[in-house]
Design a protein around this motif. Sequence first.
Motif: not given
Lengths: 240, 240
Positions: B97-108, B122-134
Amino acid sequence: MADDLTPQNQPDRGAPGRGEAVPAPAVRRLSLYLRELESFLRRDRHTISSKQLGDALNLTDAQVRKDLAYFGQFGHPGIGYRVDELVTRIRCILGTDRIWNVLLVGAGNLGHALLSYRGFGKKGFQIVAVFDSDPRKVGDRLGAPPQLVVQGMEQLAQTVADQNIQLGIIAVPADVAQDVADALVKVGIKGILNFAPTSLNVPEGVPVASVDLAVHLEQLAFRVSANQLATPRWSTNAAP
Amino acid sequence: MADDLTPQNQPDRGAPGRGEAVPAPAVRRLSLYLRELESFLRRDRHTISSKQLGDALNLTDAQVRKDLAYFGQFGHPGIGYRVDELVTRIRCILGTDRIWNVLLVGAGNLGHALLSYRGFGKKGFQIVAVFDSDPRKVGDRLGAPPQLVVQGMEQLAQTVADQNIQLGIIAVPADVAQDVADALVKVGIKGILNFAPTSLNVPEGVPVASVDLAVHLEQLAFRVSANQLATPRWSTNAAP
DNA sequence: GCTTGTGAAACGTTTCACAGCA
DNA sequence: TGCTGTGAAACGTTTCACAAGC
């Protein structure tokens, strides 16, 4: 998970051959055992005990032994399990000791990713055809060489027959997923992996595995909330 | 599932607030109920009975009622459940019932697909950052506008703090997944969705949901094989 | 009539504990 | 000693059946 449920869609049962029924949870864990054993094999370990295997997956040793025992007597008292032997056995049980030809419906973002995913090929699943109902996508070449040409849905029956395709992956929007499933069943697809966020109606005898990506995040949200709130908000059972 | 398990990784338990413990399978189904209810809402249905809801998901009416009753009394005898009311309640229970900020690791490939996946938002999950070690990927702009710039792993702590990120998605190869998980835990991520085909070791208190795409195909292969073979090949328990 | 919520029974799964074997 | 395989006990989940309410 089921799903099953990892949100698993259909109520599934094990495969009672001649012997006892195998619990569905045991079959699910079999895949995890195999994954762990393959990793063990890469690290040149030759034998493994039920304790070691269980520890790697947060399961008890008794659970591991009982699960494996549903399928036969693979262990060696005093020694444990021979890794290569067990890998061979489990692959045979799961049916991944041979190549499966798989088709993909939906050439969107997820379809692209699935097509490029190496993990399928390593397990013997080969995506050999891609379909999309969008005429603008038909004819596109996708994936790593040898590339696949996106086909229109009208070619489904012919291609499935020609290439002996048994499994189908649905990666289309939810509102057309049921139509796609119907089409797959009609042309004789034997099993469906569904990534559309909807439940599918298919005849008995056609197993469906459903993976709803958002549902998994939702479950995570629940567990994180539960960790943070000493008293969950929902425990206030207001009277109507 | 699930299997979990859907191959769920950690042995998880429900959230016993003050009341009874809630079975994990019930929590998994809650997500499915919500999905079905939202679909009902779009079709302008105002009430739904446990029978109707169950039929849509191949569950019994008793199962539906018992699951919902773990969390409160949401129904109206003689009427059923009011769809909008139940949707609100379940969202609150699941924490969506609220927004969750989510990060993603892996830009493949998979990372790209997840970033573009509409279902999360649509479910309130916002990907707000992306990381990759490459280093070659760091600085790339990804996804639909407003695009995200791929960051190096050294920026993890700062970004998580700045953007109040609570959930992390791992979409990296299996051999680096554990390192990524360790890093996420270290910077205070509260829950992890793992797409790498490996089991993760994390401290208690950090829930992990694992989705192994190949495992789901494997389970399908097993069930298809079971359908086709009257007597499974593995029932030949050869003596060692 | 219809429906929910719920104790109790039925069923399924996991854990225990130990015999048997290397 | 160390380990598996397995019956039996413990535990958890689902189904049943019905009282109570619209």
